[in-house]
Write an enzyme that holds these catalytic residues in place. Structure first.
Site, PDB file in Angstrom:
ATOM      1  N   HIS A  21       0.839  -1.203   0.000  1.00 45.69           N
ATOM      2  CA  HIS A  21       0.000   0.000   0.000  1.00 45.69           C
ATOM      3  C   HIS A  21       0.876   1.256   0.000  1.00 45.69           C
ATOM      4  CE1 HIS A  21      -3.053  -2.669   2.271  1.00 45.69           C
ATOM      5  NE2 HIS A  21      -3.529  -2.493   1.055  1.00 45.69           N
ATOM      6  N   LYS A  45     -15.678  -8.453   3.466  1.00 45.95           N
ATOM      7  CA  LYS A  45     -14.608  -8.841   4.404  1.00 45.95           C
ATOM      8  C   LYS A  45     -14.977  -8.536   5.850  1.00 45.95           C
ATOM      9  CE  LYS A  45     -10.844  -7.891   1.118  1.00 45.95           C
ATOM     10  NZ  LYS A  45      -9.754  -6.951   0.819  1.00 45.95           N
ATOM     11  N   ARG A  94      -2.095  -6.180  -8.699  1.00 45.61           N
ATOM     12  CA  ARG A  94      -1.111  -7.261  -8.585  1.00 45.61           C
ATOM     13  C   ARG A  94      -1.420  -8.342  -9.616  1.00 45.61           C
ATOM     14  NH1 ARG A  94      -2.620  -8.223  -2.470  1.00 45.61           N
ATOM     15  NH2 ARG A  94      -4.526  -8.000  -3.615  1.00 45.61           N
ATOM     16  N   SER A 132      -2.759  -7.883   2.856  1.00 44.54           N
ATOM     17  CA  SER A 132      -3.044  -7.760   4.292  1.00 44.54           C
ATOM     18  C   SER A 132      -3.342  -9.137   4.886  1.00 44.54           C
ATOM     19  CB  SER A 132      -4.231  -6.829   4.518  1.00 44.54           C
ATOM     20  OG  SER A 132      -3.927  -5.534   4.074  1.00 44.54           O
TER      21      SER A 132
HETATM   22  O1  PNS Z   1      -8.649  -3.152  -0.212  1.00 42.47           O
HETATM   23  P1  PNS Z   1      -9.892  -3.691  -0.876  1.00 42.47           P
HETATM   24  O2  PNS Z   1     -10.700  -4.521   0.114  1.00 42.47           O
HETATM   25  O3  PNS Z   1      -9.605  -4.407  -2.148  1.00 42.47           O
HETATM   26  O4  PNS Z   1     -10.777  -2.384  -1.271  1.00 42.47           O
HETATM   27  C1  PNS Z   1     -12.068  -2.519  -1.829  1.00 42.47           C
HETATM   28  C2  PNS Z   1     -12.863  -1.228  -1.593  1.00 42.47           C
HETATM   29  C3  PNS Z   1     -12.971  -0.954  -0.107  1.00 42.47           C
HETATM   30  C4  PNS Z   1     -12.168  -0.082  -2.279  1.00 42.47           C
HETATM   31  C5  PNS Z   1     -14.282  -1.447  -2.207  1.00 42.47           C
HETATM   32  O5  PNS Z   1     -14.890  -2.547  -1.599  1.00 42.47           O
HETATM   33  C6  PNS Z   1     -15.181  -0.205  -2.084  1.00 42.47           C
HETATM   34  O6  PNS Z   1     -15.001   0.741  -2.823  1.00 42.47           O
HETATM   35  N1  PNS Z   1     -16.134  -0.229  -1.132  1.00 42.47           N
HETATM   36  C7  PNS Z   1     -17.050   0.889  -0.872  1.00 42.47           C
HETATM   37  C8  PNS Z   1     -18.438   0.644  -1.437  1.00 42.47           C
HETATM   38  C9  PNS Z   1     -18.470   0.951  -2.915  1.00 42.47           C
HETATM   39  O7  PNS Z   1     -18.370   2.080  -3.340  1.00 42.47           O
HETATM   40  N2  PNS Z   1     -18.526  -0.092  -3.737  1.00 42.47           N
HETATM   41  C10 PNS Z   1     -18.418   0.059  -5.187  1.00 42.47           C
HETATM   42  C11 PNS Z   1     -19.696  -0.222  -5.902  1.00 42.47           C
HETATM   43  S1  PNS Z   1     -20.136  -1.916  -5.796  1.00 42.47           S
END
Ligand code: PNS
Length: 166
Positions: A21, A45, A94, A132
């Site tokens: 990150h 998650k 990745r 993570s």
């Molecule tokens: O680190 P991650 O878990 O891959 O990040 C994913 C994240 C948190 C960026 C994604 O789940 C997210 O944007 N969540 C907020 C809700 C949202 O806007 N979802 C997108 C439309 S489905």
């Protein structure tokens, strides 16, 4: 033409923040005037750290970098992006495993808010297999996570995760 401040949001679970990150945050900082690292809820998650704890771990990790803010948000990412006037969402990509999911998210976010661009930065070679969840597993077995997490937050992460296995 007057230069408009270019703001990027780097969203993620950051549960906890890793050196992978940090690499993406640093590189986003080179490309944009201001970077907001945003702890967002990922409904898929179950986190180990609370949003506030994750924000604190990120703040401690970026304290020597300029032009970086850290925040958390419990809602649709694009609503936050619109509210702060950001022009881009920056994500690290990745190998091939991230592609399908990230591609879907980028398309959905564009559909929800067409003024935002998703910018993918290729994860550095040394971080291709870092996540993570890998950090959490190693820590829970008492392994060495020094190579994988920012030095400033190593002890805090170990304090919490090193005790999860009985
Ligand atoms: O680190 P991650 O878990 O891959 O990040 C994913 C994240 C948190 C960026 C994604 O789940 C997210 O944007 N969540 C907020 C809700 C949202 O806007 N979802 C997108 C439309 S489905």
């Amino acid at each position: 033409m007057k230069h408009r401040e270019r703001i990027a949001v780097v969203p993620g679970s950051f549960d906890p923040i890793t050196k992978g990150h940090m690499d993406i945050i640093r590189r986003a900082q080179e490309l944009f005037d201001k970077v907001i690292v945003l702890v967002v809820i990922n409904a898929m998650k179950t986190p180990s750290f609370s949003p506030q704890e994750r924000v604190e771990l990120i703040r401690a990790s970026v304290n020597d970098l300029e032009g970086i803010e850290v925040d958390s948000y419990d809602g649709l990412l694009v609503n936050y992006v619109r509210d702060v006037g950001a022009c881009a969402i920056v994500k690290g990509l990745r190998a091939v495993t991230d592609f399908e999911y990230e591609f879907q998210m980028a398309l959905i976010n564009k559909e929800l808010y067409d003024k935002v661009e998703t910018v993918f930065l290729t994860t550095s070679v040394e971080n291709q297999y870092l996540s993570s969840s890998v950090v959490k597993q190693i820590a829970s077995f008492g392994g060495n996570i020094h190579p994988f997490v920012p030095e400033q937050v190593h002890d805090k992460i170990m304090e919490r995760l090193g005790k999860t296995r009985r």
